[in-house]
Design an enzyme around this catalytic site. Structure first.
Site, PDB file in Angstrom:
ATOM      1  N   GLU A 305       0.593  -1.159   0.109  1.00 31.80           N
ATOM      2  CA  GLU A 305      -0.230   0.236  -0.081  1.00 31.80           C
ATOM      3  C   GLU A 305       0.836   1.205  -0.322  1.00 31.80           C
ATOM      4  O   GLU A 305       0.381   2.578  -0.582  1.00 31.80           O
ATOM      5  CB  GLU A 305      -0.869   0.266   1.280  1.00 31.80           C
ATOM      6  N   HIS A 326       7.193 -26.618   1.799  1.00 31.85           N
ATOM      7  CA  HIS A 326       5.677 -28.180   1.028  1.00 31.85           C
ATOM      8  C   HIS A 326       3.896 -26.915  -0.127  1.00 31.85           C
ATOM      9  O   HIS A 326       3.192 -27.825  -0.621  1.00 31.85           O
ATOM     10  CB  HIS A 326       4.879 -28.839   1.858  1.00 31.85           C
ATOM     11  N   LYS A 440     -13.931   1.857  -4.040  1.00 30.86           N
ATOM     12  CA  LYS A 440     -14.559   2.171  -2.087  1.00 30.86           C
ATOM     13  C   LYS A 440     -16.166   3.623  -2.804  1.00 30.86           C
ATOM     14  O   LYS A 440     -17.561   2.887  -2.185  1.00 30.86           O
ATOM     15  CB  LYS A 440     -14.651   3.291  -1.354  1.00 30.86           C
TER      16      LYS A 440
HETATM   17  O1  PA5 Z   1      -3.171   1.902   6.278  1.00 32.41           O
HETATM   18  C1  PA5 Z   1      -3.827   2.120   5.925  1.00 32.41           C
HETATM   19  O2  PA5 Z   1      -4.134   4.020   5.797  1.00 32.41           O
HETATM   20  C2  PA5 Z   1      -5.265   1.633   5.565  1.00 32.41           C
HETATM   21  O3  PA5 Z   1      -5.083   0.666   4.909  1.00 32.41           O
HETATM   22  C3  PA5 Z   1      -6.262   1.415   6.199  1.00 32.41           C
HETATM   23  O4  PA5 Z   1      -5.751   1.398   7.624  1.00 32.41           O
HETATM   24  C4  PA5 Z   1      -7.390   0.616   6.381  1.00 32.41           C
HETATM   25  O5  PA5 Z   1      -8.200   1.230   4.939  1.00 32.41           O
HETATM   26  C5  PA5 Z   1      -8.355   0.906   7.596  1.00 32.41           C
HETATM   27  O6  PA5 Z   1      -8.949   2.580   7.803  1.00 32.41           O
HETATM   28  P1  PA5 Z   1      -9.674   3.270   8.623  1.00 32.41           P
HETATM   29  O7  PA5 Z   1      -8.479   2.763  10.078  1.00 32.41           O
HETATM   30  O8  PA5 Z   1      -9.423   4.528   8.487  1.00 32.41           O
HETATM   31  O9  PA5 Z   1     -10.535   1.761   9.505  1.00 32.41           O
END
Ligand code: PA5
Length: 455
Positions: A305, A326, A440
């Site tokens: 990410e 494995h 989203k």
């Molecule tokens: O690293 C990130 O920013 C994302 O993976 C968020 O943690 C994830 O989308 C969850 O978001 P939130 O904490 O706002 O619910």
């Protein structure tokens, strides 16, 4: 200059001020593995490019603008985390953490290392993580748990993540059917940033306990904050030791007189140099032991990410030893030479139960008898990375003398720093994830087309 930076980076185990792991990188270099390895020249050129990333990390540390580099040295927030953990640990049989991505994986990683896998946990709530919105999972949770003896920690930095909100709303409705209204508040703790999100508004309306999520702390960089620590402290984590381990890694990087003196910068330079010069498009993290399985998921999210932007980045692959020997190892050994391998090993020889003999076995596995489970794990990890090296595949090792809170804090800090240095080398912004927003918006549109049913 040597093409083997590990010699300078090797950290003696048990020295309190040094990182509690050894970063062994020699098998990423041509002189050890031939054509698949980096030359000293290409590696050094990429390493030299990391210098501005150090300036950024030092500036964040100084001005506090990226709190993940301040957390290792903080202690003022720990009493509140420990008090909340003690209340939940002692009052409930199960604590369910609702959240996803960075709001779940750090806590799950740290919790898994300290919570027994099987059996009940004496005088301590068992911590469970629910990340998905699968109907069966939520049905099982609501039907399978004694909700009178269950608490929920709801984690969402934004307070707007629909998966987390939906999970919470169905659990809350189930709790209302079981728990008297005046006791409901004891069962819920919300971690979210200040503001006017749906989660925050609901929590304030219901007077649930709220712990603020630092708005400047990105989800996947929040593992060492209350987000990751609270569930794990319930499960028995030593939060101070975790922060100390992280601080040792951070200090090494802040104090580095040249980039090669920082293990995270060395790791980032190897990853990016491999990508640029050796066609390495995938980076495999292979820790040994199920306790570290969530750690490889946490790493996968952090790397993917943070770096996957503008057509850049490499694909992280989570693997687990010995299980994936494995499953994936055939590909790793004989498939395309497009992967860098990072093994996380624990010095476990001589530990654990002794493997007994049994009548009727014959002599075929005499070599197993009288050795410990730790001996088998140790031999397996060594044999696997050595076999990869013999095939000319680049392998680095993160060697832990012991798997404990300090080691976990250190490894998590290592990979957070490695990721931001790699982001600098790739030329991407590590702290956002703009591409996922489109999905989203579309999911919301599809939901709006569904006719609502009575709840
Ligand atoms: O690293 C990130 O920013 C994302 O993976 C968020 O943690 C994830 O989308 C969850 O978001 P939130 O904490 O706002 O619910």
């Amino acid at each position: 200059m040597s093409t083997r930076p590990d010699a300078r980076l090797s950290t003696p185990a048990g020295t309190p001020t040094r990182p509690p792991y050894r970063h062994v990188t020699e098998n990423c270099f041509a002189e050890m593995i031939g054509d698949g390895g980096l030359t000293g020249e290409t590696y050094r050129a990429v390493l030299a490019e990391t210098a501005p990333a150090f300036e950024a990390i030092r500036a964040w540390h100084k001005d506090g603008s990226r709190p993940f580099v301040r957390l290792p040295e903080r202690r003022d927030d720990l009493p509140a985390i420990e008090a909340a953990a003690a209340r939940l640990r002692e009052s409930f049989e199960t604590v369910v953490v609702l959240g996803t991505g960075g709001s779940s994986l750090g806590g799950r990683t740290l919790t898994t290392v300290c919570q027994p896998t099987f059996g009940t946990v004496p005088r301590r709530a068992r911590v469970r993580f629910v990340e998905n919105v699968e109907s069966r999972l939520l049905d099982d949770l609501v039907r399978g748990l004694d909700l009178k003896r269950t608490a929920f920690i709801v984690v969402s930095k934004s307070g707007r993540t629909v998966e987390t909100l939906a999970q919470f709303l169905v659990c809350l409705a189930a709790m209302r059917r079981t728990i008297e209204p005046k006791r409901l508040g004891e069962h819920v703790l919300v971690i979210t940033e200040p503001g006017t999100s749906p989660l925050r508004r609901l929590a304030e309306h219901e007077r649930f306990e709220i712990i603020d999520h630092d708005p400047a702390l990105g989800g996947r960089f929040s593992a060492l904050s209350v987000v990751g620590l609270l569930p794990a402290v319930i499960a028995g984590l030593d939060a101070t030791a975790t922060r100390e381990g992280a601080a040792a890694v951070l200090r090494e990087t802040l104090a580095a007189s040249e980039p090669g003196a920082s293990a995270p910068a060395v790791g980032a330079a190897i990853n990016v140099a491999m990508h640029r010069h050796k066609g390495i498009a995938q980076t495999v993290l292979m820790p040994y032991g199920d306790s570290l399985s969530p750690f490889s998921l946490w790493y996968r999210q952090l790397w993917a990410e943070s770096l996957g932007k503008d057509g850049k980045g490499t694909t992280p692959i989570n693997s687990i030893g010995t299980v994936d020997q494995h499953s994936q190892l055939q590909l790793y050994l004989a498939g395309p030479a497009d992967k860098l391998y990072t093994f996380v090993t624990v010095d476990c020889a001589g530990t654990g139960m002794v493997i007994p003999s049994a009548e009727g076995l014959g002599g075929e596995i005499d070599w197993l008898t009288g050795r410990t489970m730790g001996d088998l794990m140790s031999a397996s990890q060594r044999a696997t990375w050595k076999t990869l090296v013999k095939r000319g595949r680049p392998v680095r090792l993160i060697r832990l003398p012991v798997l404990d809170a300090r080691a976990m804090g250190a490894m998590m800090m290592h990979f957070m720093l490695e990721t931001v240095v790699a982001a600098h080398l790739f030329g991407v912004e590590p702290f956002d994830q703009p591409a996922v927003e489109a999905g989203k918006v579309l999911a919301r549109r599809y939901m709006e087309r569904v006719t609502p049913r009575p709840s």
